[in-house]
Scaffold this active site. Structure first.
Site, PDB file in Angstrom:
ATOM      1  N   HIS A 199      -3.617  -0.928   7.242  1.00 57.89           N
ATOM      2  CA  HIS A 199      -2.637  -0.810   6.162  1.00 57.89           C
ATOM      3  C   HIS A 199      -1.283  -0.266   6.590  1.00 57.89           C
ATOM      4  CE1 HIS A 199      -2.478   3.605   5.706  1.00 57.89           C
ATOM      5  NE2 HIS A 199      -3.728   3.595   6.095  1.00 57.89           N
TER       6      HIS A 199
ATOM      7  N   ASP B  10       1.153  13.806   5.849  1.00 54.41           N
ATOM      8  CA  ASP B  10       2.408  13.165   6.251  1.00 54.41           C
ATOM      9  C   ASP B  10       2.873  12.039   5.334  1.00 54.41           C
ATOM     10  OD1 ASP B  10       0.532  11.224   6.807  1.00 54.41           O
ATOM     11  OD2 ASP B  10       0.545  11.568   8.965  1.00 54.41           O
TER      12      ASP B  10
ATOM     13  N   HIS C 136      -6.587  -2.362   1.375  1.00 52.48           N
ATOM     14  CA  HIS C 136      -5.713  -1.405   0.679  1.00 52.48           C
ATOM     15  C   HIS C 136      -5.072  -2.098  -0.524  1.00 52.48           C
ATOM     16  CE1 HIS C 136      -2.346   1.445   0.218  1.00 52.48           C
ATOM     17  NE2 HIS C 136      -3.000   2.262   1.026  1.00 52.48           N
TER      18      HIS C 136
ATOM     19  N   GLU D  52      -3.085  20.281   7.847  1.00 55.47           N
ATOM     20  CA  GLU D  52      -3.043  19.189   8.853  1.00 55.47           C
ATOM     21  C   GLU D  52      -1.644  19.113   9.471  1.00 55.47           C
ATOM     22  OE1 GLU D  52      -3.309  14.635   8.607  1.00 55.47           O
ATOM     23  OE2 GLU D  52      -5.413  15.199   8.564  1.00 55.47           O
TER      24      GLU D  52
ATOM     25  N   ARG E 251       2.398   0.690   7.551  1.00 50.87           N
ATOM     26  CA  ARG E 251       3.647  -0.045   7.295  1.00 50.87           C
ATOM     27  C   ARG E 251       4.206  -0.671   8.565  1.00 50.87           C
ATOM     28  NH1 ARG E 251       6.845   1.301   2.352  1.00 50.87           N
ATOM     29  NH2 ARG E 251       5.309   2.202   0.948  1.00 50.87           N
TER      30      ARG E 251
ATOM     31  N   GLU F 186       5.416   8.114   8.539  1.00 46.80           N
ATOM     32  CA  GLU F 186       4.659   9.377   8.592  1.00 46.80           C
ATOM     33  C   GLU F 186       5.136  10.340   9.672  1.00 46.80           C
ATOM     34  OE1 GLU F 186       3.328   6.350   8.440  1.00 46.80           O
ATOM     35  OE2 GLU F 186       2.126   6.286   6.608  1.00 46.80           O
TER      36      GLU F 186
END
Ligand code: UD1
Ligand code: UDP
Length: 368
Positions: free
Chosen positions: A207, A95, A240, A117, A209, A131
């Site tokens: 991490h 994604d 990250h 996936e 967003r 995502e």
């Protein structure tokens, strides 16, 4: 059949590694690999570990680029690769921006696309962001959907995808994990030298967003409070590489006792840290799948998840993103051994380590 696999971030590389390794040795399949390098260093350590040599490296990572710039860069660069290779099938995973742009490029070239996936959903447009929308759009563009679980397949059926195009395969992350976790590994030189493994070690990753800004501050503030209130815990936090996250982590967490902030760990040492830790605190997708397989409780630093299977099985819980909810979820587990033991059971709702074989066999049988 010529197959072009396109991926570009750390998690896509980890999860595509078992499949591209199999495709490379499959008679009647010509397997080509194109990495976008949406991630650079975090991708390269995975390519090294799994001995993957891409045929194309689009090298598109730029510090501070926007999602629009990233999407445009992947699309533009892939155009030339598709013109040159003319594959029969393009494979994408998951994604990310690479996933969505890859499937869109395939559509523009009238190429069938296989989505590995497939079918994970939260039903919240902005959680996770971007995502959830990336995978929905990829689901619309793809021809074949490799769903890791029956729940993911049901999501696709509910959206009107034809049952004959959906295959339940398990998640290739379990293949990658099982192939890696038993390899010998030295944790020297990774910034973990001061970890006292006789204490309870919490592994933290954060991490997403949608967690940038206030949620991340609240999460870090709860970690600080936990370190003060529980003198027998250590926290390992591989940060990250996104510069914004590092800045936020430094601002909130620098100087805390028993907190070990380090660079992203290569996958092999990371698997060893997962295996040795007491519990996992994460907003990552992949860790929600890996930790249950290793018998580690997972507290998910999010308000919703597209991975309900581990929650249903009792090894994962949503801890939320507020200071108090995260503190409460972690302290409950630290204080109640019976609760902890209930969660710390090794289960594999996401696969048996043979997902890549299934996907390869299905692809081999496709009438392309
Ligand atoms: C991206 C994916 C997210 C996935 C995550 C896995 C998108 C929009 N987001 O996160 O779905 O969960 O990867 O980690 O596709 N950087 C480096 N070196 C690296 C990697 C990143 O320096 O090896 C820095 C660069 O400045 C880069 C920035 O981090 O521009 C952000 O990278 P990006 O791929 O946009 O990360 P996320 O969107 O946070
Ligand atoms: N991972 C790793 N090193 C780290 C942190 C994570 O190798 O320092 C692995 C982890 O085991 C999992 C994957 O990276 O397989 C998850 O990637 P990430 O959290 O970046 O993305 P997400 O799963 O959220 O998309």
């Amino acid at each position: 059949m010529k197959i072009l696999s396109v991926f570009g971030t750390r998690p896509e590389a980890i999860k595509m590694a078992p499949l591209v390794s199999l495709l490379a040795h499959t008679i009647d399949i010509e397997s080509k690999i194109c990495v976008t390098a949406q991630h650079r260093e975090m991708l390269d350590t995975v390519l090294d570990l799994f001995c993957i040599k891409p045929d194309y490296d689009l090298n598109i990572m730029r510090h501070g680029q926007s999602l629009c710039q990233l999407t445009a860069a992947v699309l533009t660069a892939l155009d030339a690769v598709l013109n040159a290779e003319k594959p029969d099938l393009l494979l994408v995973h998951g994604d990310t921006t690479t996933t969505f742009a890859g499937s869109l490029a395939a559509f523009y070239h009238r190429l069938p696309c296989g989505h590995v996936e497939a079918g994970l959903r939260t039903a919240h447009k902005y959680a996770p962001y971007p995502e959830e929308v990336n995978r929905r759009l990829t689901g619309t563009l793809a021809e074949w959907h490799f769903a890791p679980t029956s729940g993911a397949a049901d999501n696709l059926l509910a959206e009107g995808v034809a049952a004959k195009n959906i295959f339940i395969t398990g998640n290739t992350v379990i293949d990658a994990l099982l192939a890696t976790v038993h390899k010998p590994c030295d944790l020297e030189g990774l910034g973990l030298e001061k970890v006292d493994w006789s204490r309870r070690v919490l592994l933290l990753t954060c991490h997403r967003r949608e967690n940038w800004g206030r949620p991340m501050k609240e999460i870090f503030s709860s970690i600080a409070a936990l370190l003060v209130d529980f003198s027998d815990i250590e926290v390992i936090y591989p940060v990250h590489r996104n510069p914004g996250i590092l800045a936020q982590a430094r601002e909130c967490l620098s100087g805390l006792p028993r907190l070990h902030m380090c660079e992203p760990l290569p996958y092999l040492p990371f698997c060893h840290v997962m295996k040795r830790c007491y519990l996992v605190l994460t907003d990552s997708g992949g860790l929600q799948e890996e930790a249950p397989a290793l018998g580690k409780p997972v507290l998910v630093l999010r308000e919703v998840t597209e991975r309900p299977e581990a929650i249903a099985a009792g090894t994962a819980r949503l801890a939320g993103i507020g200071r108090d909810t995260v503190y409460a979820a972690v302290s409950a587990l630290l204080q109640n051994e019976a609760e902890y033991k209930k969660m710390a059971r090794s289960i594999n709702p996401y696969g048996d380590g043979h997902a890549a074989e299934r996907i390869r066999d299905i692809i081999s049988g496709l009438n392309i």
